[in-house]
Design a protein around this motif. Sequence first.
Motif, PDB file in Angstrom:
ATOM      1  N   ILE A 206      -4.620  19.062  -8.602  1.00  0.00           N
ATOM      2  CA  ILE A 206      -4.731  17.603  -8.408  1.00  0.00           C
ATOM      3  C   ILE A 206      -3.837  17.157  -7.253  1.00  0.00           C
ATOM      4  N   ASN A 207      -2.632  17.702  -7.186  1.00  0.00           N
ATOM      5  CA  ASN A 207      -1.707  17.351  -6.096  1.00  0.00           C
ATOM      6  C   ASN A 207      -2.284  17.724  -4.740  1.00  0.00           C
ATOM      7  N   LEU A 208      -2.892  18.912  -4.673  1.00  0.00           N
ATOM      8  CA  LEU A 208      -3.495  19.371  -3.414  1.00  0.00           C
ATOM      9  C   LEU A 208      -4.685  18.498  -3.025  1.00  0.00           C
ATOM     10  N   LEU A 209      -5.493  18.122  -4.036  1.00  0.00           N
ATOM     11  CA  LEU A 209      -6.638  17.252  -3.758  1.00  0.00           C
ATOM     12  C   LEU A 209      -6.188  15.891  -3.244  1.00  0.00           C
ATOM     13  N   LEU A 210      -5.102  15.367  -3.826  1.00  0.00           N
ATOM     14  CA  LEU A 210      -4.557  14.089  -3.362  1.00  0.00           C
ATOM     15  C   LEU A 210      -4.130  14.168  -1.900  1.00  0.00           C
ATOM     16  N   ILE A 211      -3.470  15.262  -1.551  1.00  0.00           N
ATOM     17  CA  ILE A 211      -3.022  15.437  -0.166  1.00  0.00           C
ATOM     18  C   ILE A 211      -4.214  15.509   0.786  1.00  0.00           C
ATOM     19  N   PHE A 212      -5.203  16.317   0.437  1.00  0.00           N
ATOM     20  CA  PHE A 212      -6.348  16.509   1.324  1.00  0.00           C
ATOM     21  C   PHE A 212      -7.227  15.257   1.401  1.00  0.00           C
TER      22      PHE A 212
ATOM     23  N   PHE B 250       0.830  -1.201   0.000  1.00  0.00           N
ATOM     24  CA  PHE B 250       0.000   0.000   0.000  1.00  0.00           C
ATOM     25  C   PHE B 250       0.868   1.256   0.000  1.00  0.00           C
ATOM     26  N   CYS B 251       1.902   1.286   0.821  1.00  0.00           N
ATOM     27  CA  CYS B 251       2.768   2.464   0.935  1.00  0.00           C
ATOM     28  C   CYS B 251       3.527   2.729  -0.362  1.00  0.00           C
ATOM     29  N   VAL B 252       3.947   1.657  -1.042  1.00  0.00           N
ATOM     30  CA  VAL B 252       4.611   1.805  -2.339  1.00  0.00           C
ATOM     31  C   VAL B 252       3.660   2.466  -3.341  1.00  0.00           C
ATOM     32  N   ALA B 253       2.417   1.952  -3.393  1.00  0.00           N
ATOM     33  CA  ALA B 253       1.427   2.482  -4.340  1.00  0.00           C
ATOM     34  C   ALA B 253       1.048   3.924  -4.003  1.00  0.00           C
ATOM     35  N   TYR B 254       0.857   4.209  -2.704  1.00  0.00           N
ATOM     36  CA  TYR B 254       0.429   5.548  -2.281  1.00  0.00           C
ATOM     37  C   TYR B 254       1.492   6.604  -2.584  1.00  0.00           C
ATOM     38  N   SER B 255       2.753   6.313  -2.245  1.00  0.00           N
ATOM     39  CA  SER B 255       3.828   7.274  -2.498  1.00  0.00           C
ATOM     40  C   SER B 255       4.088   7.429  -3.993  1.00  0.00           C
ATOM     41  N   LEU B 256       3.917   6.327  -4.748  1.00  0.00           N
ATOM     42  CA  LEU B 256       4.104   6.377  -6.204  1.00  0.00           C
ATOM     43  C   LEU B 256       3.028   7.242  -6.856  1.00  0.00           C
ATOM     44  N   LEU B 257       1.813   7.196  -6.336  1.00  0.00           N
ATOM     45  CA  LEU B 257       0.718   8.014  -6.856  1.00  0.00           C
ATOM     46  C   LEU B 257       1.049   9.505  -6.745  1.00  0.00           C
TER      47      LEU B 257
END
Length: 319
Positions: free
Chosen positions: A192-198, A149-156
């Motif tokens: 998009i980056n901000l939406l991903l963070i939030f 999960f962490c690999v996929a999340y950070s890669l996203l």
Amino acid sequence: MENQTIVYMLVLIGLSDIPSMSLPLFLVFLLIYLITLTMNLLILLLIFTDSHLHTPMYFFLGTLACVDMSYSSVTVPRILSDLLTQNRVISVHVCIAQVYFFIFFCTFEVFVLAVMSCDRYIAICHPLHYMQIMSWKVCVKIVLILLGFCVAYSLLHVVFLAKLTFCRPDALQSFFCDLPQLLQVSCSNTLINLLLIFLFGILFGVSALGVTFFPYITIITTVLKTPSKQMRSKAFTTCSSHLTVVFIFYTTAFYNYFHLFSKYHYTEDKVASVFYAVLTPFLNPLIYSLRNQELKSSISRALKGCKPKLDTKTTILKE
């Protein structure tokens, strides 16, 4: 449209603008880093060598120790290099790579802390079924799932970050490549980056926070029913110290990541970053591990095991 020059190198603002502070800060952060590595390596060594510690609880403590060493190593060596050489220039590609590893280990840390809370809950509230629920197979599966999960999340995050361009001459307002500060110096649309963070921050961050804190409510309720004052005091001391570290980590991380539209809070951002990026991996082994009675006993057994060998060597030398 204005002509914009794409920038491939960024400048880190660093910890301090005062040159005379570089050496003291270098020594402080070097000491913190060395202590972090030494304590976590000691914990891993004890867990591997002492059969008394071959239990699920110490499996997760060992995992946390590995994460803390890696987590600290993503940022601190770069901080030390910048303080010593005053060369704060970093390429965009290296910066993005640092963001990837930082998000990976930060997320891994969050979920390992949550799993450890659940593990303690099962051990205290369901002791008879503990080894059935937390078997070795289950423990390994949990860590592998978290890893994936962490690999996929950070890669996203990195995939969308790699599409951005940087054309501002502004210095990166941090001492390492942290995602919020990196987005501030981009000249692309970062919505998009901000939406991903939030979205993911609220979804996974708040969920992990709830999973981490909730078991302690049940643990404290169970401990209150025990007749022993000494046991109650010990449990409350342990729980309060665990929750303090978790509280510091979450509040500083949430502060830095969830006030992205607020600028000119550079000093506060740097202080918050020091807490969740440097001090958390330093405090974790002190709070979660070295205050543990079984680990203290393991250290005592290891020292006693070394003593006869030392005595034998001394005798041979005298002869």
